[in-house]
Design a protein around this motif. Structure first.
Motif, mmCIF file in Angstrom:
data_model
loop_
_atom_site.group_PDB
_atom_site.id
_atom_site.type_symbol
_atom_site.label_atom_id
_atom_site.label_comp_id
_atom_site.label_asym_id
_atom_site.label_seq_id
_atom_site.Cartn_x
_atom_site.Cartn_y
_atom_site.Cartn_z
ATOM 1 N N ARG A 50 104.757 2.328 93.144
ATOM 2 C CA ARG A 50 103.352 1.444 93.233
ATOM 3 C C ARG A 50 102.257 2.066 92.725
ATOM 4 O O ARG A 50 101.507 3.240 93.148
ATOM 5 C CB ARG A 50 102.860 1.303 95.156
ATOM 6 N N SER A 51 101.414 1.675 91.955
ATOM 7 C CA SER A 51 100.369 2.729 90.552
ATOM 8 C C SER A 51 99.298 2.272 91.702
ATOM 9 O O SER A 51 98.794 1.781 91.979
ATOM 10 C CB SER A 51 100.016 1.661 89.621
ATOM 11 N N GLY A 52 98.604 3.732 91.257
ATOM 12 C CA GLY A 52 97.782 3.526 92.746
ATOM 13 C C GLY A 52 98.059 4.516 93.933
ATOM 14 O O GLY A 52 97.053 4.165 94.975
ATOM 15 N N GLY A 53 98.820 4.497 94.407
ATOM 16 C CA GLY A 53 99.959 3.980 96.010
ATOM 17 C C GLY A 53 99.458 6.261 96.126
ATOM 18 O O GLY A 53 100.034 6.902 95.701
ATOM 19 N N THR A 54 99.462 5.724 97.931
ATOM 20 C CA THR A 54 99.220 7.230 97.666
ATOM 21 C C THR A 54 100.384 7.474 99.235
ATOM 22 O O THR A 54 101.113 7.001 99.646
ATOM 23 C CB THR A 54 97.759 7.449 99.147
ATOM 24 N N ALA A 55 100.921 8.776 99.898
ATOM 25 C CA ALA A 55 101.493 8.703 100.871
ATOM 26 C C ALA A 55 100.832 7.623 102.121
ATOM 27 O O ALA A 55 99.957 7.870 102.289
ATOM 28 C CB ALA A 55 101.560 9.858 100.978
ATOM 29 N N PRO A 56 102.132 7.685 102.782
ATOM 30 C CA PRO A 56 102.094 6.397 103.955
ATOM 31 C C PRO A 56 101.685 6.768 105.456
ATOM 32 O O PRO A 56 102.122 7.309 106.648
ATOM 33 C CB PRO A 56 103.296 5.262 103.925
ATOM 34 N N VAL A 57 100.080 7.613 104.960
ATOM 35 C CA VAL A 57 99.749 8.927 106.337
ATOM 36 C C VAL A 57 98.175 8.246 106.370
ATOM 37 O O VAL A 57 97.559 8.176 105.479
ATOM 38 C CB VAL A 57 100.142 10.246 105.795
ATOM 39 N N PHE A 58 98.192 7.921 107.824
ATOM 40 C CA PHE A 58 97.712 7.051 107.378
ATOM 41 C C PHE A 58 96.040 7.799 108.740
ATOM 42 O O PHE A 58 95.182 6.843 109.573
ATOM 43 C CB PHE A 58 97.044 5.528 108.987
ATOM 44 N N SER A 59 96.204 8.800 108.703
ATOM 45 C CA SER A 59 95.502 10.061 109.681
ATOM 46 C C SER A 59 93.601 10.400 109.120
ATOM 47 O O SER A 59 92.920 10.104 109.748
ATOM 48 C CB SER A 59 96.238 11.220 109.942
ATOM 49 N N ASP A 60 93.823 9.993 107.832
ATOM 50 C CA ASP A 60 91.920 10.778 107.219
ATOM 51 C C ASP A 60 91.976 8.964 106.475
ATOM 52 O O ASP A 60 90.947 9.241 106.527
ATOM 53 C CB ASP A 60 92.988 11.396 106.205
ATOM 54 N N ILE A 61 92.293 8.002 105.655
ATOM 55 C CA ILE A 61 92.124 6.478 105.942
ATOM 56 C C ILE A 61 92.382 5.587 106.907
ATOM 57 O O ILE A 61 93.550 5.608 107.374
ATOM 58 C CB ILE A 61 92.997 5.962 104.671
ATOM 59 N N GLU A 62 91.604 4.466 106.551
ATOM 60 C CA GLU A 62 91.505 2.774 107.416
ATOM 61 C C GLU A 62 92.897 2.251 107.068
ATOM 62 O O GLU A 62 93.089 1.938 105.972
ATOM 63 C CB GLU A 62 90.964 1.948 107.150
ATOM 64 N N PRO A 63 94.292 1.925 107.836
ATOM 65 C CA PRO A 63 95.024 1.115 107.293
ATOM 66 C C PRO A 63 94.280 -0.376 106.388
ATOM 67 O O PRO A 63 93.255 -0.280 106.897
ATOM 68 C CB PRO A 63 95.809 0.280 108.029
ATOM 69 N N GLY A 64 95.372 -0.306 105.233
ATOM 70 C CA GLY A 64 94.180 -1.625 103.957
ATOM 71 C C GLY A 64 93.431 -0.876 103.284
ATOM 72 O O GLY A 64 93.093 -1.981 103.134
ATOM 73 N N SER A 65 93.004 0.039 103.191
ATOM 74 C CA SER A 65 91.964 0.320 102.711
ATOM 75 C C SER A 65 92.704 0.315 101.119
ATOM 76 O O SER A 65 91.776 -0.030 100.133
ATOM 77 C CB SER A 65 91.440 1.188 103.126
ATOM 78 N N ARG A 66 93.836 1.790 101.009
ATOM 79 C CA ARG A 66 94.320 1.623 99.426
ATOM 80 C C ARG A 66 95.581 1.327 99.886
ATOM 81 O O ARG A 66 96.234 1.341 100.572
ATOM 82 C CB ARG A 66 93.673 2.678 99.061
ATOM 83 N N PRO A 67 96.555 1.453 98.528
ATOM 84 C CA PRO A 67 97.904 0.399 98.536
ATOM 85 C C PRO A 67 98.433 2.404 98.522
ATOM 86 O O PRO A 67 98.417 3.280 98.450
ATOM 87 C CB PRO A 67 98.255 0.183 97.239
ATOM 88 N N VAL A 68 99.090 1.854 99.732
ATOM 89 C CA VAL A 68 99.933 3.228 100.233
ATOM 90 C C VAL A 68 101.889 3.149 99.623
ATOM 91 O O VAL A 68 102.574 1.451 99.341
ATOM 92 C CB VAL A 68 100.849 3.731 101.341
ATOM 93 N N VAL A 69 103.243 3.090 99.346
ATOM 94 C CA VAL A 69 104.306 3.661 98.785
ATOM 95 C C VAL A 69 105.160 3.129 99.723
ATOM 96 O O VAL A 69 104.597 3.754 101.098
ATOM 97 C CB VAL A 69 104.747 5.098 97.611
ATOM 98 N N ASP A 70 106.252 2.702 99.821
ATOM 99 C CA ASP A 70 106.812 2.540 100.754
ATOM 100 C C ASP A 70 108.179 3.466 101.163
ATOM 101 O O ASP A 70 108.484 4.153 100.213
ATOM 102 C CB ASP A 70 107.875 0.987 100.838
ATOM 103 N N PRO A 71 107.859 4.241 102.609
ATOM 104 C CA PRO A 71 109.065 5.076 102.537
ATOM 105 C C PRO A 71 110.435 4.594 103.025
ATOM 106 O O PRO A 71 111.094 5.784 102.429
ATOM 107 C CB PRO A 71 108.433 5.429 103.332
ATOM 108 N N LEU A 72 110.656 3.678 103.024
ATOM 109 C CA LEU A 72 111.982 3.263 102.867
ATOM 110 C C LEU A 72 112.543 3.393 102.172
ATOM 111 O O LEU A 72 113.779 4.017 102.007
ATOM 112 C CB LEU A 72 112.216 1.828 103.907
ATOM 113 N N VAL A 73 112.176 2.744 100.783
ATOM 114 C CA VAL A 73 113.074 3.375 98.973
ATOM 115 C C VAL A 73 113.313 4.981 99.127
ATOM 116 O O VAL A 73 113.869 5.156 98.674
ATOM 117 C CB VAL A 73 111.857 2.562 98.287
ATOM 118 N N GLN A 74 111.804 5.530 99.526
ATOM 119 C CA GLN A 74 112.271 6.586 99.595
ATOM 120 C C GLN A 74 113.773 7.195 100.667
ATOM 121 O O GLN A 74 113.771 8.390 99.539
ATOM 122 C CB GLN A 74 111.017 8.006 99.661
#
Length: 115
Positions: A50-74
């Motif tokens: 996902r272009s511009g995606g970050t790690a799916p750790v939501f401790s420092d950002i609020e959910p939905g503010s920026r795209p995250v990658v899917d950890p299931l594919v990893q």
């Protein structure tokens, strides 16, 4: 450029299949089968990117503010690597046993395997 990883995966898969079809050595056939499976790594990475995606750790950002990658594919890609290594090791062990029992690893010279 979104289609390029899928084309690379198809090319790697077809290259492995061609090597598998033209192989005259069982060890070479196992290697070509590993190349075929390497295409799945490229495919899984293409699906999970996902272009511009970050790690799916939501401790420092609020959910939905920026795209995250899917950890299931990893996790699927990691599982694919482990299964591929296991299958390759098992097939190479079988090739060693065939070489010990029959004295050759050429599939055309193995009379017992003909139908």
């Amino acid at each position: 450029m979104h289609v390029l990883p899928y084309l690379v995966a198809a090319w790697v898969f077809l290259t492995g299949c061609y090597g598998l079809a033209t192989s005259r050595n069982l060890i070479h056939a196992v290697g070509c089968l590993s190349v075929c499976q390497a295409a799945t790594y490229v495919l899984l990475l293409a699906v999970g990117y996902r272009s511009g995606g970050t790690a799916p750790v939501f401790s420092d950002i609020e959910p939905g503010s920026r795209p995250v990658v899917d950890p299931l594919v990893q996790a699927l890609a990691l599982t694919d690597v482990v299964v591929g290594a296991t299958v390759t090791a098992l097939l190479l062990a079988l090739v060693i046993q065939i070489g010990k029992r029959h004295g050759t690893v050429d599939p055309d010279e193995l009379r017992e395997l003909r139908g």
